[in-house]
Design an enzyme around this catalytic site. Structure first.
Site, short mmCIF file in Angstrom:
data_model
loop_
_atom_site.label_atom_id
_atom_site.label_comp_id
_atom_site.label_asym_id
_atom_site.label_seq_id
_atom_site.Cartn_x
_atom_site.Cartn_y
_atom_site.Cartn_z
N HIS A 274 -67.73 -16.39 4.92
CA HIS A 274 -67.24 -16.66 3.43
C HIS A 274 -66.41 -17.76 3.41
CE1 HIS A 274 -66.73 -15.66 -0.52
NE2 HIS A 274 -66.04 -14.64 -0.58
N HIS A 313 -76.96 -20.24 1.67
CA HIS A 313 -76.01 -19.49 0.62
C HIS A 313 -77.17 -18.30 0.10
CE1 HIS A 313 -73.99 -18.74 -3.13
NE2 HIS A 313 -73.02 -19.39 -2.42
N ASP A 369 -68.86 -25.50 1.56
CA ASP A 369 -67.88 -25.71 2.86
C ASP A 369 -68.08 -26.76 3.49
OD1 ASP A 369 -68.16 -22.23 2.30
OD2 ASP A 369 -65.92 -23.16 2.35
C1 SDX Z 1 -69.30 -19.32 0.85
O1 SDX Z 1 -71.39 -15.83 -2.32
C2 SDX Z 1 -70.64 -17.06 -2.59
O2 SDX Z 1 -70.79 -17.51 -3.81
C3 SDX Z 1 -70.07 -17.51 -1.57
C4 SDX Z 1 -69.30 -18.75 -1.83
C5 SDX Z 1 -68.31 -18.72 -2.96
O3 SDX Z 1 -68.01 -19.79 -3.72
O4 SDX Z 1 -67.73 -17.73 -3.03
O5 SDX Z 1 -70.37 -19.84 -2.14
C6 SDX Z 1 -68.56 -19.37 -0.67
O6 SDX Z 1 -69.06 -18.23 1.14
C7 SDX Z 1 -70.40 -20.15 1.17
C8 SDX Z 1 -71.02 -19.65 2.44
C9 SDX Z 1 -70.16 -20.09 3.53
N1 SDX Z 1 -70.86 -19.57 4.73
C10 SDX Z 1 -71.34 -20.38 5.74
O7 SDX Z 1 -71.59 -21.41 5.35
C11 SDX Z 1 -71.61 -19.69 6.97
C12 SDX Z 1 -73.33 -20.06 7.45
N2 SDX Z 1 -73.97 -19.58 6.42
C13 SDX Z 1 -74.66 -18.07 6.60
O8 SDX Z 1 -73.73 -17.43 7.49
C14 SDX Z 1 -75.24 -17.73 5.62
O9 SDX Z 1 -76.24 -18.98 4.95
C15 SDX Z 1 -74.64 -17.14 4.68
C16 SDX Z 1 -73.87 -15.82 4.84
C17 SDX Z 1 -74.09 -18.20 3.70
C18 SDX Z 1 -75.80 -16.49 3.50
O10 SDX Z 1 -76.22 -15.31 4.28
P1 SDX Z 1 -77.72 -14.59 3.72
O11 SDX Z 1 -77.96 -14.89 2.24
O12 SDX Z 1 -77.50 -13.16 4.30
O13 SDX Z 1 -78.81 -15.13 4.58
P2 SDX Z 1 -79.44 -14.74 5.96
O14 SDX Z 1 -78.29 -14.45 6.89
O15 SDX Z 1 -80.02 -13.47 5.64
O16 SDX Z 1 -80.43 -15.83 6.41
C19 SDX Z 1 -81.80 -16.02 6.17
C20 SDX Z 1 -82.24 -16.75 7.16
C21 SDX Z 1 -82.16 -16.06 8.48
O17 SDX Z 1 -82.98 -16.45 9.22
P3 SDX Z 1 -84.28 -15.34 9.56
O18 SDX Z 1 -83.76 -14.08 10.28
O19 SDX Z 1 -85.15 -15.23 8.36
O20 SDX Z 1 -85.19 -16.08 11.03
O21 SDX Z 1 -81.70 -18.06 7.43
C22 SDX Z 1 -81.01 -18.10 8.54
C23 SDX Z 1 -80.89 -16.53 9.00
O22 SDX Z 1 -80.81 -16.79 10.43
N3 SDX Z 1 -79.76 -18.64 8.29
C24 SDX Z 1 -79.28 -19.78 8.90
C25 SDX Z 1 -78.04 -19.99 8.46
N4 SDX Z 1 -77.87 -19.32 7.29
C26 SDX Z 1 -78.94 -18.50 7.19
N5 SDX Z 1 -79.81 -20.30 9.93
C27 SDX Z 1 -78.95 -21.11 10.40
N6 SDX Z 1 -77.63 -21.61 10.04
C28 SDX Z 1 -77.10 -21.27 9.05
N7 SDX Z 1 -76.19 -21.41 8.14
#
Ligand code: SDX
Length: 433
Positions: A274, A313, A369
């Protein structure tokens, strides 16, 4: 604090019908403003729970604070597009908008600015006993979470959460004191003396003064950097039902005071998935080390061995409008500070990822981010301060949702579960285990 008029919606006649095949009974439920009410489901099938552990398909609130449209990359605070607010407003004005529901008149803003400016000081015991009581290498986010919670003990009247005037005063105190606590945590971690607020400076310039003032009688922040920080504060001020806001609403629904509820929200923001992602992006870029290593890193991401921090996201399945604005702000900052050597790696990562089906198919785009950490580093902030910089403005959003849930008289948040554990079994003594 009154919440702005909710947006008028023309209710449509769309609906769903669910049938319990065990009884053959059905119920039609209207699709109202993008949601369906759970009560008819519960009446038709008591004891059958909707299984949604990360709330990915669940609306946890009826909210008037922020609107996201993840498909079209839209973000509006109280109906105002983030692009217009970033270009024309200030963080303090946006904080007023979020908390009050409407843009202030000039007189209302001046009163608000005066109140915030004159609540930036913290009790000396918060500085001497808390800030300076931590271990020398304490992470500033750990210090911030603890000192926010500690404020609850300095303002016991905050427990009178249904008195609007008492609540308003705590909201002013928290918005005003976050920079002071954050700067105090930073100065302590660097072994530098605490710098008191300078009430002659605006919100962002005062924060930079409390951070970076040394022997000079008055710290004059570079206006380009102060403005860039204010824009970043606007972009981070709220984001509807994200993880930390959900923590705020959950703790607030128990009628805990705003300080400990804010500490809970800041704790959630500390997580690398997050708010901690901006720090994780810089660590990732440093580990990649050079543009030449980008293709191999992307391969490791696609193999599931790495996560591309700053990408993806839960809501935005196109672009994060904040990332677009932050990327432009980055170039304004780098004109003053010089370009970050990590920028080229970030640009290459974005270029390669946006052309690769692994990311396109999963709708993974740069989020808020991905570039913010590069700006913070160029402005002289150490990485362990990046999430603190996220928490400072987000407190306005958290408190807006806290106020909203109290004004909506929301019931305590207590979800059900699907029990998948062991069935009944008898206790056995050690001797026969
Ligand atoms: C913020 O919610 C908000 O609004 C948050 C925020 C705010 O202003 O409050 O916007 C701020 O938290 C932004 C996000 C910051 N986090 C990151 O950048 C960390 C990296 N991102 C991920 O961990 C992820 O994308 C999330 C946590 C942001 C979202 O996760 P989800 O919606 O639960 O997505 P998921 O984990 O189910 O992923 C779906 C697919 C998966 O692949 P498959 O299992 O389908 O094969 O996408 C892949 C994931 O492995 N995936 C990624 C990825 N994010 C998702 N693969 C590689 N790199 C990534 N960053």
């Amino acid at each position: 604090m009154s919440i702005g008029a909710s947006r008028y919606h023309e209710h449509v006649t769309e609906s769903i019908t669910i049938t319990d095949n065990r009884s053959g009974e059905s119920v039609e439920i209207p699709i109202d403003q993008g949601g369906v009410d759970s009560k008819p489901w519960n009446q038709l099938m008591p004891g059958v729970w909707f299984n949604d552990p990360s709330f990915g398909t669940t609306a946890a609130a009826d909210s008037t604070v922020t609107e996201l449209d993840g498909v079209n990359g839209i973000l509006r605070y109280r109906g105002y597009p983030i692009e217009q607010l970033a270009e024309r407003s200030s963080y303090l004005e946006v904080a007023y908008l979020l908390v009050n529901g409407e843009l202030p008149t000039a007189e209302e803003f001046e009163t608000w600015r005066y109140e915030i400016t004159h609540h930036t000081f913290i009790h000396e015991n918060v500085r001497k006993k808390f800030l300076e009581g931590f271990h020398h290498d304490a992470h500033p986010m750990g210090i911030l979470v603890a000192t926010i919670a500690a404020l609850s003990t300095f303002y016991p009247e905050a427990k009178d959460i249904f008195d609007p005037e008492v609540r308003r005063k705590q909201i002013v105190r928290l918005i005003a004191k976050m920079p002071t606590l954050a700067a105090g945590a930073y100065r302590f971690s660097r072994g530098m003396p605490f710098v008191y607020p300078d009430n002659s400076l605006d919100f962002s310039a005062n924060f930079l003064s409390m951070l970076f003032k040394t022997a000079e009688p008055r710290y004059d922040a570079n206006p380009v950097l102060a403005k860039a920080l204010d824009v970043l504060f606007i972009l981070h001020a709220d984001h509807e039902q994200n993880c930390s806001t959900t923590a705020m609403r959950t703790v607030g629904s128990a009628h805990a005071d705003p300080y400990v509820a804010t500490a809970a929200a800041a704790s959630a923001l500390y997580g690398p998935r997050h708010g901690g992602a901006n720090e994780a992006v810089l660590h990732m870029l440093e580990r990649i080390g050079s543009i030449d290593n980008v293709p191999a890193f992307i391969d490791r991401v696609k193999a599931g061995e790495e996560r591309l921090m700053g990408f993806g996201h839960r809501v935005y399945k196109n672009f994060d409008p904040r990332a677009t604005i932050i990327k432009n702000t980055a170039y304004e900052v780098f004109d003053v500070t010089g370009k970050s050597p990590l920028l080229d790696i970030a640009l290459k990562l974005e270029e390669v990822a946006l052309a690769d089906n692994y990311f396109v198919d999963r709708k993974l785009y740069p989020n808020v981010d991905f570039y913010s950490g590069l700006i913070y580093q160029a402005m002289g902030f150490p990485m362990d301060m990046f999430t603190v910089l996220f928490a400072i403005p987000r407190v306005a959003g958290w408190l807006s949702h806290y106020t909203e849930l109290l004004e909506q008289d929301q019931r305590i948040i207590r979800p059900r579960q699907i029990y998948v554990g062991a069935g009944e079994r008898d206790y056995v003594p050690f001797s026969i285990r």
